[in-house]
Design an enzyme around this catalytic site. Structure first.
Site, mmCIF file in Angstrom:
data_model
loop_
_atom_site.group_PDB
_atom_site.id
_atom_site.type_symbol
_atom_site.label_atom_id
_atom_site.label_comp_id
_atom_site.label_asym_id
_atom_site.label_seq_id
_atom_site.Cartn_x
_atom_site.Cartn_y
_atom_site.Cartn_z
ATOM 1 N N TRP A 164 -10.655 11.270 8.626
ATOM 2 C CA TRP A 164 -9.800 10.077 8.709
ATOM 3 C C TRP A 164 -10.285 9.110 9.778
ATOM 4 O O TRP A 164 -10.035 7.903 9.693
ATOM 5 C CB TRP A 164 -8.326 10.454 8.942
ATOM 6 N N TRP A 178 -3.283 6.577 9.477
ATOM 7 C CA TRP A 178 -4.409 7.361 8.945
ATOM 8 C C TRP A 178 -4.081 8.845 8.993
ATOM 9 O O TRP A 178 -4.352 9.581 8.048
ATOM 10 C CB TRP A 178 -5.704 7.055 9.720
ATOM 11 N N GLU A 208 10.866 -0.807 8.446
ATOM 12 C CA GLU A 208 9.396 -0.826 8.559
ATOM 13 C C GLU A 208 8.984 -1.275 9.970
ATOM 14 O O GLU A 208 8.015 -0.763 10.531
ATOM 15 C CB GLU A 208 8.768 -1.734 7.501
ATOM 16 N N TRP A 265 -14.370 18.718 7.091
ATOM 17 C CA TRP A 265 -14.729 17.348 6.694
ATOM 18 C C TRP A 265 -16.199 17.297 6.316
ATOM 19 O O TRP A 265 -17.012 18.042 6.872
ATOM 20 C CB TRP A 265 -14.465 16.365 7.834
ATOM 21 N N TRP A 304 9.006 1.699 11.819
ATOM 22 C CA TRP A 304 7.787 2.526 11.781
ATOM 23 C C TRP A 304 6.809 2.100 12.877
ATOM 24 O O TRP A 304 6.133 2.923 13.481
ATOM 25 C CB TRP A 304 7.109 2.434 10.404
ATOM 26 N N ASN A 311 -0.082 -2.736 1.951
ATOM 27 C CA ASN A 311 0.231 -1.378 2.424
ATOM 28 C C ASN A 311 0.046 -0.303 1.355
ATOM 29 O O ASN A 311 -0.518 0.759 1.629
ATOM 30 C CB ASN A 311 1.666 -1.330 2.953
HETATM 31 P P1 FAD Z 1 5.905 -5.575 5.908
HETATM 32 O O1 FAD Z 1 6.147 -4.620 4.813
HETATM 33 O O2 FAD Z 1 6.427 -6.944 5.768
HETATM 34 O O3 FAD Z 1 6.501 -4.868 7.219
HETATM 35 C C1 FAD Z 1 6.919 -5.602 8.366
HETATM 36 C C2 FAD Z 1 6.231 -5.058 9.593
HETATM 37 O O4 FAD Z 1 6.578 -3.699 9.805
HETATM 38 C C3 FAD Z 1 4.712 -5.074 9.519
HETATM 39 O O5 FAD Z 1 4.215 -6.333 9.833
HETATM 40 C C4 FAD Z 1 4.343 -4.001 10.529
HETATM 41 O O6 FAD Z 1 4.398 -4.492 11.845
HETATM 42 C C5 FAD Z 1 5.465 -2.996 10.359
HETATM 43 N N1 FAD Z 1 5.063 -1.940 9.431
HETATM 44 C C6 FAD Z 1 5.190 -1.925 8.088
HETATM 45 N N2 FAD Z 1 4.761 -0.753 7.579
HETATM 46 C C7 FAD Z 1 4.341 -0.019 8.635
HETATM 47 C C8 FAD Z 1 3.779 1.293 8.761
HETATM 48 N N3 FAD Z 1 3.600 2.099 7.708
HETATM 49 N N4 FAD Z 1 3.448 1.725 9.988
HETATM 50 C C9 FAD Z 1 3.652 0.943 11.088
HETATM 51 N N5 FAD Z 1 4.191 -0.295 11.021
HETATM 52 C C10 FAD Z 1 4.516 -0.769 9.814
HETATM 53 N N6 FAD Z 1 -0.194 -1.674 10.342
HETATM 54 C C11 FAD Z 1 -0.582 -2.400 11.397
HETATM 55 O O7 FAD Z 1 0.175 -3.250 11.868
HETATM 56 N N7 FAD Z 1 -1.824 -2.213 11.961
HETATM 57 C C12 FAD Z 1 -2.702 -1.297 11.478
HETATM 58 O O8 FAD Z 1 -3.792 -1.142 12.036
HETATM 59 C C13 FAD Z 1 -2.324 -0.538 10.341
HETATM 60 N N8 FAD Z 1 -3.180 0.356 9.791
HETATM 61 C C14 FAD Z 1 -2.784 1.076 8.685
HETATM 62 C C15 FAD Z 1 -3.667 2.017 8.137
HETATM 63 C C16 FAD Z 1 -3.296 2.743 7.013
HETATM 64 C C17 FAD Z 1 -4.244 3.781 6.445
HETATM 65 C C18 FAD Z 1 -2.039 2.536 6.427
HETATM 66 C C19 FAD Z 1 -1.616 3.326 5.216
HETATM 67 C C20 FAD Z 1 -1.149 1.627 6.963
HETATM 68 C C21 FAD Z 1 -1.505 0.890 8.101
HETATM 69 N N9 FAD Z 1 -0.622 -0.046 8.688
HETATM 70 C C22 FAD Z 1 -1.015 -0.758 9.786
HETATM 71 C C23 FAD Z 1 0.779 -0.158 8.227
HETATM 72 C C24 FAD Z 1 1.050 -1.200 7.143
HETATM 73 O O9 FAD Z 1 0.134 -1.080 6.099
HETATM 74 C C25 FAD Z 1 1.025 -2.636 7.648
HETATM 75 O O10 FAD Z 1 1.812 -2.772 8.813
HETATM 76 C C26 FAD Z 1 1.577 -3.598 6.586
HETATM 77 O O11 FAD Z 1 0.827 -3.491 5.404
HETATM 78 C C27 FAD Z 1 1.531 -5.011 7.099
HETATM 79 O O12 FAD Z 1 1.939 -5.880 6.098
HETATM 80 P P2 FAD Z 1 3.264 -6.718 6.243
HETATM 81 O O13 FAD Z 1 3.308 -7.372 7.574
HETATM 82 O O14 FAD Z 1 3.360 -7.590 5.046
HETATM 83 O O15 FAD Z 1 4.350 -5.559 6.200
#
Ligand code: FAD
Length: 481
Positions: free
Chosen positions: A361, A384, A277, A308, A280, A343
């Site tokens: 979006w 998005w 993650e 849209w 990602w 997430n």
């Molecule tokens: P964990 O599951 O603990 O993951 C660890 C770290 O991995 C996160 O802190 C983050 O840095 C990274 N990560 C995890 N999932 C993703 C992902 N899908 N894409 C990119 N990095 C990821 N994340 C953001 O940091 N900033 C945003 O503005 C953002 N906007 C989002 C918008 C949408 C519509 C969606 C679906 C997801 C978005 N995310 C964003 C990705 C993700 O939802 C969050 O990073 C995550 O929920 C953060 O929670 P966590 O730190 O507990 O994640």
């Protein structure tokens, strides 16, 4: 001032494992500076929730610097102009900083380079924000990756990231330049104070980041692989706002996670999933460096022709968590009340906006930008577009999340939903995600009056799904050059 340098803090608000600060410390006296450049980023200047975090993060950074005998100089204004002024005032010549990847970062850095060179010094930029520099990760054909799995595989074949470095000792200048007072920047909301109570939920700053990582690895990572999709459970790290502001480096996360794997080999699968993650996050930055217009334009150009719709009332219902679909409303209210959303729920609400409501979006991206503490240009734009179907390696548009089934699957007992939508607290599980199907007596017993205490659904799921698929079908006829 001989051998003095500015260390220009950007989204790297920490002292440990900061290669640029370590290099600055070896070059002589260091003047740590943070510049609040309100206009930087244009439409993507810092959103409201991020400003709240920034305030607290700067407070912590300033205290951490004081604890090692240094200071944080705060200035507000246009970045290049402020740096030029500071170089002149202090006689410093060099400017050290960490690399950032936003589309506007290069232009700002070019300006900083010019003023540093005019002062007889140089602008020195260091990595530290990502594990792997985007230009070092290439396909066999030498092109940037567009699909996550081979991208991450290629990253994992690289030499392991270097071990994190401790905070350096800093030599102070003989005289400190003037610093503005943080409170005068008014980064925290007052009337209304929509961030009330956030300081009980979050501890911005380097120490808070380290605690969040250790708590996650010690107590929750074992459930991460299977449990990360369940919003009622504390199975994810909640590290994203800390990463956004650089209060922890991805290298620190990487190595702390590797050490946890050594200690608990049976958690290796979950830890690798967690690191993917983080992958990602790397991938999103990799994509934005390829396509800097990503926050504003569809990666798949066909989606520029998507029909849209504009519907102010539906957008307002989505933003305020009053769509009549409980899992959507729970997520949107969690976002507003805490600056965060799980997430899984982010994916479901994003699908609802772009597919059930057929809203662009970008509307959702902008709302998230303002409301999320972790609002990150690359991750937000790519996510998005991923959900909306127009992104690289995107979820296909025709995959439309069913908001009823998603609630039933990922919040079966309704703990998350009932918490954020308390007016449904007494609804039996059977009808929690479709209260409109509940018999009159059940609604009455639960104290729910649809249309009064809780909204009727703003769209019908089945009809909305069909309409979205029809809209998507129109793209088939779009011929691209
Ligand atoms: P964990 O599951 O603990 O993951 C660890 C770290 O991995 C996160 O802190 C983050 O840095 C990274 N990560 C995890 N999932 C993703 C992902 N899908 N894409 C990119 N990095 C990821 N994340 C953001 O940091 N900033 C945003 O503005 C953002 N906007 C989002 C918008 C949408 C519509 C969606 C679906 C997801 C978005 N995310 C964003 C990705 C993700 O939802 C969050 O990073 C995550 O929920 C953060 O929670 P966590 O730190 O507990 O994640």
């Amino acid at each position: 001032m001989a051998n003095a340098s500015l260390y220009w803090f950007r989204q790297d608000l920490r002292l440990a494992d900061l290669p640029g600060l370590i290099a600055a410390s070896k070059s002589g006296q260091v003047i740590p500076v943070f510049i609040f450049d309100e206009a930087l980023g244009g439409d993507w200047k810092l959103g409201g929730a991020s400003q709240w975090w920034l305030h607290h993060s700067l407070q912590k950074l300033a205290a951490d610097l004081r604890a090692i005998g240094s200071r944080l100089v705060l200035r507000r204004g246009e970045t290049v102009h402020v740096i030029a002024q500071l170089l002149e005032e202090t006689g410093a010549q060099n400017v050290f900083a960490s690399r950032q990847y936003q589309p506007w970062a290069d232009e700002t850095e070019q300006g900083v380079r010019k003023v540093a060179e005019s002062a007889g010094g140089a602008f020195k930029r260091y990595p530290g924000t990502l594990l792997f520099e985007p230009e070092n990760i290439r396909t066999g054909g030498g092109t940037p990756f567009k699909v996550f799995t081979p991208f991450w595989r290629a990253c994992l074949k690289q030499p392991a990231p270097a071990q994190p470095q401790p905070a350096p000792a800093l030599t102070s200048p003989n005289e400190w330049p003037h610093s503005e007072v943080l409170d005068t920047w008014e980064l925290c909301p007052k009337k209304p104070n929509w961030a009330q109570g956030w300081d009980t939920l979050w501890t911005p700053g380097e120490a808070g980041a380290s605690t969040a990582l250790n708590t996650f690895l010690d107590s929750h990572v074992d459930s991460y692989g299977d449990g990360r999709d369940f919003p009622a459970q504390p199975n994810t790290s909640r590290l994203s706002p800390f990463l956004k502001f650089g209060e922890i480096s991805p290298r620190q996360i990487w190595w702390t996670a590797q050490n946890a794997k050594q200690r608990s080999p049976n958690e290796a699968g979950s830890i690798d999933k967690f690191l993917s993650e983080i992958g990602w996050r790397e991938f999103c930055n990799h994509l934005v460096t390829q396509f800097p217009a990503m926050p504003d334009r569809a990666w798949n150009p066909k989606f520029e022709y998507f029909p849209w719709q504009r519907h102010g009332a539906n957008l307002a219902a989505w933003q305020s968590g009053n769509t009549g679909y409980p899992i959507i409303d729970a997520g949107m209210r969690e976002l507003w009340q805490t600056g965060f959303m799980h997430n899984r729920v982010r994916m479901v609400v994003a699908s609802f906006l772009t597919k059930h409501l057929l809203m662009h979006w970008r509307e959702g991206e902008q709302w998230f930008w303002d409301c999320l503490l972790d609002a990150d240009l690359a991750s937000n734009a790519c996510s998005w577009q991923w959900v909306g179907g127009s992104g690289a390696d995107a979820s296909p548009y025709f995959r439309i999340f069913n908001p009823i089934a998603q609630g039933e699957k990922f919040d079966k007992s309704g703990v998350y939903t009932r918490h954020w939508v308390p007016e449904l607290a007494e609804m039996p599980d059977k009808y929690l995600y479709k209260p409109w199907e509940a018999p009159e007596l059940t609604l009455k017993a639960a104290g729910v009056e649809l249309g009064k205490t809780y909204p009727n659904p703003i769209v019908d799921h089945r009809e909305a799904r069909e309409t979205a698929l029809e809209a998507y079908a129109t793209l088939k006829n779009v011929a691209m050059a």
